[in-house]
Design a protein around this motif. Structure first.
Motif, PDB file in Angstrom:
ATOM      1  N   TYR A   1       0.808  -1.214   0.000  1.00  0.00           N
ATOM      2  CA  TYR A   1       0.000   0.000   0.000  1.00  0.00           C
ATOM      3  C   TYR A   1       0.840   1.261   0.000  1.00  0.00           C
ATOM      4  O   TYR A   1       0.369   2.316   0.350  1.00  0.00           O
ATOM      5  CB  TYR A   1      -0.937   0.002   1.206  1.00  0.00           C
TER       6      TYR A   1
ATOM      7  N   GLU B   1     -10.010  -0.770  -8.378  1.00  0.00           N
ATOM      8  CA  GLU B   1      -9.644  -1.851  -7.457  1.00  0.00           C
ATOM      9  C   GLU B   1      -8.484  -1.467  -6.546  1.00  0.00           C
ATOM     10  O   GLU B   1      -8.323  -2.026  -5.471  1.00  0.00           O
ATOM     11  CB  GLU B   1      -9.304  -3.120  -8.239  1.00  0.00           C
TER      12      GLU B   1
ATOM     13  N   PRO C   1      -9.116   3.168  -2.118  1.00  0.00           N
ATOM     14  CA  PRO C   1      -9.800   2.864  -0.862  1.00  0.00           C
ATOM     15  C   PRO C   1     -11.299   2.667  -1.109  1.00  0.00           C
ATOM     16  O   PRO C   1     -11.833   3.075  -2.148  1.00  0.00           O
ATOM     17  CB  PRO C   1      -9.558   4.114  -0.007  1.00  0.00           C
ATOM     18  N   ALA C   2     -11.995   2.092  -0.153  1.00  0.00           N
ATOM     19  CA  ALA C   2     -13.375   1.633  -0.336  1.00  0.00           C
ATOM     20  C   ALA C   2     -14.338   2.717  -0.826  1.00  0.00           C
ATOM     21  O   ALA C   2     -15.092   2.508  -1.770  1.00  0.00           O
ATOM     22  CB  ALA C   2     -13.903   1.040   0.963  1.00  0.00           C
ATOM     23  N   ARG C   3     -14.350   3.868  -0.201  1.00  0.00           N
ATOM     24  CA  ARG C   3     -15.331   4.905  -0.561  1.00  0.00           C
ATOM     25  C   ARG C   3     -15.143   5.362  -2.005  1.00  0.00           C
ATOM     26  O   ARG C   3     -16.100   5.502  -2.761  1.00  0.00           O
ATOM     27  CB  ARG C   3     -15.186   6.084   0.408  1.00  0.00           C
ATOM     28  N   LYS C   4     -13.912   5.586  -2.424  1.00  0.00           N
ATOM     29  CA  LYS C   4     -13.664   6.037  -3.794  1.00  0.00           C
ATOM     30  C   LYS C   4     -13.928   4.905  -4.791  1.00  0.00           C
ATOM     31  O   LYS C   4     -14.418   5.131  -5.891  1.00  0.00           O
ATOM     32  CB  LYS C   4     -12.220   6.541  -3.963  1.00  0.00           C
ATOM     33  N   ARG C   5     -13.606   3.675  -4.375  1.00  0.00           N
ATOM     34  CA  ARG C   5     -13.849   2.527  -5.242  1.00  0.00           C
ATOM     35  C   ARG C   5     -15.350   2.371  -5.503  1.00  0.00           C
ATOM     36  O   ARG C   5     -15.777   2.168  -6.635  1.00  0.00           O
ATOM     37  CB  ARG C   5     -13.294   1.257  -4.600  1.00  0.00           C
ATOM     38  N   ARG C   6     -16.171   2.517  -4.471  1.00  0.00           N
ATOM     39  CA  ARG C   6     -17.621   2.407  -4.635  1.00  0.00           C
ATOM     40  C   ARG C   6     -18.170   3.510  -5.523  1.00  0.00           C
ATOM     41  O   ARG C   6     -19.100   3.296  -6.291  1.00  0.00           O
ATOM     42  CB  ARG C   6     -18.318   2.451  -3.272  1.00  0.00           C
TER      43      ARG C   6
ATOM     44  N   GLU D   1     -17.418   2.249  -8.988  1.00  0.00           N
ATOM     45  CA  GLU D   1     -18.162   1.033  -9.312  1.00  0.00           C
ATOM     46  C   GLU D   1     -19.641   1.313  -9.540  1.00  0.00           C
ATOM     47  O   GLU D   1     -20.274   0.693 -10.391  1.00  0.00           O
ATOM     48  CB  GLU D   1     -17.996  -0.006  -8.200  1.00  0.00           C
TER      49      GLU D   1
END
Length: 143
Positions: free
Chosen positions: A6, A36, A39-44, A47
């Motif tokens: 990371y 991919e 981080p989760a928030r930006k990935r969602r 997506e």
């Protein structure tokens, strides 16, 4: 996964890497592949699909070259737009609620939102209390 997976940034003379990928590799990736790595928030956000306004900003940013962006930054109200590899080395004017602030996107900003680099609140600097502002100020002698 180890912490080295990371790592973001660059060492003294090395080329910039974001989670093991160079900037040129990131620019060649599809948007879903880059998501991919985020981080989760930006990935969602990616997506679920960019909004029409975000899609327009993305298209305008990819059409512009670096020199044109430096002379006339791309103005936007989209503070929630994730910074993508196509935005690196370009200048944006992000609205802070009062005016447009210039943001020059550097590689280290990948994976953040545009709004994170433009503050919306100013620091408060209080002056002296006026007469009648507090109970104790009643007894201040008037001149």
């Amino acid at each position: 996964m180890s912490n080295s997976d990371y790592q973001i940034g660059r060492d003294s003379d090395e080329e910039f890497t974001y989670r093991g990928h160079t900037l040129s590799e990131l620019r060649e990736m599809e948007l879903s592949e880059f998501a991919e790595l985020l981080p989760a928030r930006k990935r969602r956000t990616i997506e679920r699909g960019l909004t029409t306004e975000q899609q327009k900003l993305f298209e305008k940013a990819t059409e512009r070259d670096v020199e044109e962006s430096a002379n006339r930054p791309l103005r936007t109200h989209l503070r929630d737009m994730p910074i993508l590899p196509e935005f690196v080395e370009k200048t944006f004017a992000v609205y802070d609620g009062e005016e447009f602030e210039r943001v020059y996107v550097e590689p280290e900003m990948l994976g953040h939102y545009l709004g994170e680099f433009v503050l919306t609140r100013q620091s408060v600097e209080h002056g002296q209390a006026g007469i009648g502002a507090t109970r104790s100020s009643k007894f201040v002698p008037l001149k």
